[in-house]
Design a protein around this motif. Structure first.
Motif, PDB file in Angstrom:
ATOM      1  N   ILE A   1      46.012 -10.246 -64.295  1.00 51.68           N
ATOM      2  CA  ILE A   1      45.756 -11.663 -64.560  1.00 51.68           C
ATOM      3  C   ILE A   1      46.492 -12.537 -63.545  1.00 51.68           C
ATOM      4  CG2 ILE A   1      46.088 -13.516 -66.240  1.00 51.68           C
ATOM      5  CD1 ILE A   1      45.621 -11.253 -68.382  1.00 51.68           C
TER       6      ILE A   1
ATOM      7  N   ASP B   1      47.994  -5.225 -67.362  1.00 57.00           N
ATOM      8  CA  ASP B   1      47.470  -6.404 -68.052  1.00 57.00           C
ATOM      9  C   ASP B   1      48.058  -7.672 -67.424  1.00 57.00           C
ATOM     10  OD1 ASP B   1      45.976  -4.901 -69.853  1.00 57.00           O
ATOM     11  OD2 ASP B   1      47.381  -5.170 -71.518  1.00 57.00           O
TER      12      ASP B   1
ATOM     13  N   TRP C   1      48.813  -9.495 -77.203  1.00 60.45           N
ATOM     14  CA  TRP C   1      50.104  -9.550 -76.504  1.00 60.45           C
ATOM     15  C   TRP C   1      51.153  -8.898 -77.388  1.00 60.45           C
ATOM     16  CZ3 TRP C   1      51.140 -11.105 -71.589  1.00 60.45           C
ATOM     17  CH2 TRP C   1      52.486 -11.228 -71.229  1.00 60.45           C
TER      18      TRP C   1
ATOM     19  N   ARG D   1      45.109 -14.687 -72.056  1.00 55.44           N
ATOM     20  CA  ARG D   1      44.089 -13.987 -71.268  1.00 55.44           C
ATOM     21  C   ARG D   1      44.199 -12.462 -71.294  1.00 55.44           C
ATOM     22  NH1 ARG D   1      42.868 -17.077 -65.634  1.00 55.44           N
ATOM     23  NH2 ARG D   1      42.553 -19.163 -66.486  1.00 55.44           N
ATOM     24  N   VAL D   2      45.303 -11.935 -71.782  1.00 57.92           N
ATOM     25  CA  VAL D   2      45.455 -10.475 -71.839  1.00 57.92           C
ATOM     26  C   VAL D   2      44.326  -9.903 -72.693  1.00 57.92           C
ATOM     27  CG1 VAL D   2      46.927  -8.644 -72.801  1.00 57.92           C
ATOM     28  CG2 VAL D   2      47.915 -10.411 -71.375  1.00 57.92           C
ATOM     29  N   PRO D   3      43.675  -8.822 -72.219  1.00 55.87           N
ATOM     30  CA  PRO D   3      42.498  -8.296 -72.920  1.00 55.87           C
ATOM     31  C   PRO D   3      42.780  -7.668 -74.288  1.00 55.87           C
ATOM     32  CG  PRO D   3      43.069  -6.882 -71.067  1.00 55.87           C
ATOM     33  CD  PRO D   3      43.955  -8.085 -70.991  1.00 55.87           C
ATOM     34  N   ARG D   4      44.013  -7.432 -74.610  1.00 52.65           N
ATOM     35  CA  ARG D   4      44.377  -6.912 -75.943  1.00 52.65           C
ATOM     36  C   ARG D   4      45.472  -7.818 -76.491  1.00 52.65           C
ATOM     37  NH1 ARG D   4      43.506  -2.771 -73.332  1.00 52.65           N
ATOM     38  NH2 ARG D   4      44.457  -2.790 -71.327  1.00 52.65           N
TER      39      ARG D   4
ATOM     40  N   ARG E   1      49.707   0.215 -68.818  1.00 51.03           N
ATOM     41  CA  ARG E   1      48.678  -0.726 -69.256  1.00 51.03           C
ATOM     42  C   ARG E   1      49.277  -2.119 -69.461  1.00 51.03           C
ATOM     43  NH1 ARG E   1      46.941   1.416 -74.072  1.00 51.03           N
ATOM     44  NH2 ARG E   1      46.489   3.203 -72.830  1.00 51.03           N
TER      45      ARG E   1
END
Length: 195
Positions: free
Chosen positions: A42, A38, A61, A56-59, A34
């Motif tokens: 991007i 990630d 960093w 911009r990482v969805p969770r 994951r």
């Protein structure tokens, strides 16, 4: 070129079993994959500054993301171009990994080995090409070419009958995923003493 196996950014394990001193021991394969995806998802949209990538990482960093990005850079899958990070195309990556640029491996690659360090040099070259993700067939081909083009084979001092037999005898280095730096350092010392 072989597929990317999402290795642990620290110990390079491709299973849930990490080396005892691994920074990411206890992290599952899915967590590791994951973190890589990630980053790669991007960057696949185009170059970005590192700060924008992190944003911009969805969770959140994490150190695992830092490790994944560092591994992608070490394996020359991602590069920094100015202030932006970008993915290399397969062609760019092939070109980038063809010639080792980090010491002590660069000296071994450029000058070839000499009697007294052949084993360490061949070991280091095989381990390097395995680390950057080449298949065994590609690794074998490149190391055989290197032995011939660097003049190492012509210098003699090998027990095997030809360069292919020598590389085949070292396949365990590729399969075990050994590191290259220690062997390259030992080989470089001998090469420089003989120069």
């Amino acid at each position: 070129m072989s597929h990317f196996a999402y290795p642990c950014p620290d110990c390079r394990s491709t299973t849930d079993l990490h080396d005892p001193d691994c920074d990411f021991g206890g992290r599952s394969r899915s967590e590791i994959e994951r973190a890589y995806t990630d980053v790669l998802a991007i960057l696949s949209t185009g170059p970005l500054p590192a700060t924008e990538l992190r944003r911009r990482v969805p969770r959140e960093w994490s150190p695992l993301h830092d490790g994944a990005l560092a591994r992608l850079r070490r394996e020359q899958r991602v590069r920094e171009d100015g202030d932006a990070l970008e993915m290399l195309t397969p062609e760019e990556r092939t070109e980038a990994i063809s010639t080792p640029t980090h010491e002590p491996l660069r000296t071994v690659y450029e000058r070839g080995t000499v009697p007294g360090c052949h084993d360490n040099g061949v070991f280091a070259m095989i381990a390097y090409y395995e680390m950057v993700g080449l298949s065994w067939e590609e690794t074998r081909e490149r190391v055989v070419e290197w032995l011939e083009e660097s003049g190492a084979w012509a210098r003699g001092g090998f027990e095997e009958s030809d360069p292919k037999a020598l590389v085949d005898d070292k396949r365990h280095v590729y399969e075990q995923g050994y590191g290259w730096k220690e062997k390259a350092t030992a080989a470089k010392r001998v090469i420089e003493r003989r120069a």
